[in-house]
Design an enzyme around this catalytic site. Structure first.
Site, PDB file in Angstrom:
ATOM      1  N   TYR A 151      -4.817  13.918 -13.400  1.00 13.61           N
ATOM      2  CA  TYR A 151      -5.893  12.919 -13.262  1.00 13.61           C
ATOM      3  C   TYR A 151      -7.249  13.557 -12.961  1.00 13.61           C
ATOM      4  CZ  TYR A 151      -1.539  10.592 -11.748  1.00 13.61           C
ATOM      5  OH  TYR A 151      -0.255  10.163 -11.614  1.00 13.61           O
ATOM      6  N   CYS A 207       2.259  28.757 -16.264  1.00 14.22           N
ATOM      7  CA  CYS A 207       1.712  29.177 -17.559  1.00 14.22           C
ATOM      8  C   CYS A 207       1.201  27.988 -18.354  1.00 14.22           C
ATOM      9  CB  CYS A 207       2.782  29.926 -18.331  1.00 14.22           C
ATOM     10  SG  CYS A 207       3.342  31.344 -17.399  1.00 14.22           S
ATOM     11  N   PRO A 224       0.821  -1.211   0.000  1.00 19.85           N
ATOM     12  CA  PRO A 224       0.000   0.000   0.000  1.00 19.85           C
ATOM     13  C   PRO A 224       0.859   1.267   0.000  1.00 19.85           C
ATOM     14  CG  PRO A 224       0.177  -0.849   2.221  1.00 19.85           C
ATOM     15  CD  PRO A 224       0.961  -1.799   1.339  1.00 19.85           C
TER      16      PRO A 224
HETATM   17  N1  LLP Z   1       2.545  -1.577  -6.044  1.00 20.59           N
HETATM   18  C1  LLP Z   1       2.818  -1.263  -7.325  1.00 20.59           C
HETATM   19  C2  LLP Z   1       3.475  -2.249  -8.195  1.00 20.59           C
HETATM   20  C3  LLP Z   1       2.446   0.005  -7.817  1.00 20.59           C
HETATM   21  O1  LLP Z   1       2.698   0.322  -9.088  1.00 20.59           O
HETATM   22  C4  LLP Z   1       1.809   0.936  -6.952  1.00 20.59           C
HETATM   23  C5  LLP Z   1       1.422   2.261  -7.437  1.00 20.59           C
HETATM   24  C6  LLP Z   1       1.571   0.556  -5.617  1.00 20.59           C
HETATM   25  C7  LLP Z   1       1.943  -0.720  -5.207  1.00 20.59           C
HETATM   26  C8  LLP Z   1       0.918   1.467  -4.626  1.00 20.59           C
HETATM   27  O2  LLP Z   1      -0.389   1.776  -4.990  1.00 20.59           O
HETATM   28  P1  LLP Z   1      -1.320   2.618  -3.961  1.00 20.59           P
HETATM   29  O3  LLP Z   1      -1.539   1.765  -2.742  1.00 20.59           O
HETATM   30  O4  LLP Z   1      -0.611   3.869  -3.644  1.00 20.59           O
HETATM   31  O5  LLP Z   1      -2.562   2.833  -4.735  1.00 20.59           O
HETATM   32  N2  LLP Z   1       0.352   8.982  -9.226  1.00 20.59           N
HETATM   33  C9  LLP Z   1      -0.961   8.355  -9.160  1.00 20.59           C
HETATM   34  C10 LLP Z   1      -0.892   6.965  -8.559  1.00 20.59           C
HETATM   35  C11 LLP Z   1       0.090   6.056  -9.272  1.00 20.59           C
HETATM   36  C12 LLP Z   1       0.215   4.707  -8.634  1.00 20.59           C
HETATM   37  C13 LLP Z   1       1.396   3.980  -9.160  1.00 20.59           C
HETATM   38  N3  LLP Z   1       1.607   2.659  -8.632  1.00 20.59           N
HETATM   39  C14 LLP Z   1      -1.890   9.262  -8.371  1.00 20.59           C
HETATM   40  O6  LLP Z   1      -1.458  10.332  -7.930  1.00 20.59           O
HETATM   41  O7  LLP Z   1      -3.077   8.949  -8.217  1.00 20.59           O
END
Ligand code: LLP
Length: 436
Positions: A326, A354, A283
């Site tokens: 997003y 900008c 997570p």
């Molecule tokens: N494991 C892997 C292989 C991942 O690619 C990611 C996130 C996670 C775990 C963690 O996911 P989470 O629990 O944070 O959802 N920049 C985007 C989110 C990109 C997520 C990338 N991978 C945003 O700001 O919404």
């Protein structure tokens, strides 16, 4: 849409004080903004610890590998390390960072579609717990590197289960067309190959279908496919010992109904509970999202006839890229006590960059604010500072940690000073003029 009062009521870290305005973990945000200026990221150590403990309590026996990409400041990693977290890293930089913050190698998993030979060699140098391999090509490269060193890499195959996580297209990773993971139809044969390759110990499977997932159904769909695959592999004589269930649990940005950690845990248990596996999760957002805010100041308010007022902040898309990238919604609250309760009018809130996409919020109810008033952009801990840039030659914002020392009220510490303008070009090389 969540009202400011609802935004405060729904977030444990926040309180409104009639005297001091908005408090974050008990500390008036005005104090932090006056001490360190704006824009400034503020993280709450208490919130982080509480969330980690809640997740751990919801998932007894499941190893928590924090997805370092969400927020990688050493101070944040050190707090999580102290709590017993492991790390999920996706680059050499993240691996070394995690080690530097005190996360032991046997709690580190290396994910990612583009690991290079030096990345894989580094993972072997550190003897980390597991490398999540995402393709046949990566598997063969890793086998060659490990065999040449006379060692073995502990490997899980990351499977693409072809499940739609039902989240924003730009943060979905588990559909057949996405670039991530090994297509589930090829998983069994590649696992058999991995088990036979020199330098490889095939120990399990991994899956991660996307981020900001607020229902359990997509998790259940993916995990059911992976559990079937585990049974199929075992029937053909393979050892499958570990199952990495990925990350992706959502947080409420705008009062949306949420899948809770307990529901996620139940989805994991119902798929894998009876299979005698070492279970792990990765997570990111759920742990750090609500533990961070971005403090900003109003530069000025522009009023053009009948159109909505436009508040220009000193924070922008180069600081918090999520709304531009997003279309994401972040609550934005005034910080001063009077501004919190004054009548609001629909307002556009923008940054000074900008670009037309430098809009942090549209038609958001906001009290008219004087120039220099402080505002807090909430739930900015995850994918906030880590995604910021210096576009428009804007220095990186300062970072502050709020924490309570034993027996003392919460105080705040600067954990990264605001970048100075001169350092923006510190590493640039000006070539000698031709003919010099
Ligand atoms: N494991 C892997 C292989 C991942 O690619 C990611 C996130 C996670 C775990 C963690 O996911 P989470 O629990 O944070 O959802 N920049 C985007 C989110 C990109 C997520 C990338 N991978 C945003 O700001 O919404």
């Amino acid at each position: 849409m969540e009202s400011p009062a609802e935004s405060i009521a729904g977030r444990e870290a926040l309180q409104a004080s009639p005297l001091d305005g908005l408090l974050f973990e008990g500390v008036p945000l005005t104090q932090i903004a006056r001490a360190h200026g704006t824009p400034t990221w503020v993280y709450g150590a208490g919130t982080l610890r509480t969330r980690f403990r809640r997740l751990r309590a919801a998932m007894p026996g499941v190893a928590i590998h924090y997805a370092v990409k969400a927020l990688d400041h050493l101070a944040i990693l050190a707090i999580l390390a102290e709590e017993g977290a492991g790390a999920d890293v996706v680059s050499a930089g993240e691996l070394i960072r995690a080690r530097r913050a005190g996360i032991p190698p046997d709690r580190i998993i290396f994910s990612g579609v583009g690991k290079t030979a030096p990345d894989l060699a580094l993972a072997l140098d550190h003897d980390i717990a597991q490398i999540n391999v995402e393709s046949a090509e990566e598997l063969h490269l890793l086998s060659a590197i490990a065999a040449a060193r006379g060692t073995r890499a502990r490997v899980a195959l990351r499977i693409n289960p072809d499940v739609d996580a039902g989240t924003h297209a730009k943060i979905s990773t588990g559909r057949a067309g996405d670039k991530f993971g090994i297509p589930i139809a090829q998983a069994a044969s590649l696992y058999a190959e991995a088990a036979a390759l020199p330098g490889i110990t095939a120990q399990g499977l991994a899956v991660h279908i996307g981020s900001q997932i607020n229902r359990t159904a997509p998790f259940t769909a993916a995990y059911t496919r992976l559990a079937d695959l585990v049974r199929q592999l075992r029937q053909t004589g393979h050892r499958v010992a570990t199952l990495d269930c990925g990350g992706g649990l959502a947080i409420p940005y705008n009062g949306e109904p949420q899948a809770r950690p307990e529901a996620w845990a139940a989805a994991i248990q119902s798929a894998f509970g009876g299979l005698d596996l070492h279970l792990a999760i990765e997570p990111g957002r759920w742990l750090v999202g609500p533990a961070g805010i971005l403090l900003a100041s109003v530069i000025r308010t522009r009023r053009h006839g009948q159109a909505r007022p436009i508040v220009v902040l000193d924070a922008a898309m180069n600081d918090l890229a999520r709304p531009a990238l997003y279309d994401s919604w972040h609550a934005i609250l005034p910080v001063a006590p009077g501004h919190l309760t004054a009548d609001a009018e629909p307002t556009d809130i923008v940054g000074p960059v900008c670009e037309s996409s430098d809009i942090l919020a549209r038609a958001r109810p906001l009290a008219p604010l004087p120039d220099n008033a402080f505002v807090a952009i909430l739930d900015a801990g995850a994918y906030g500072a880590v995604m910021s840039s210096t576009y428009n030659a804007r220095p990186q914002a300062a970072q502050v940690l709020v924490d309570a020392r034993a027996g003392q009220p919460a105080g705040f510490t600067l954990i990264r000073p605001r970048q100075t303008i001169e350092t923006l070009w510190r590493d640039e090389i000006l070539p000698e003029p031709a003919g010099a």
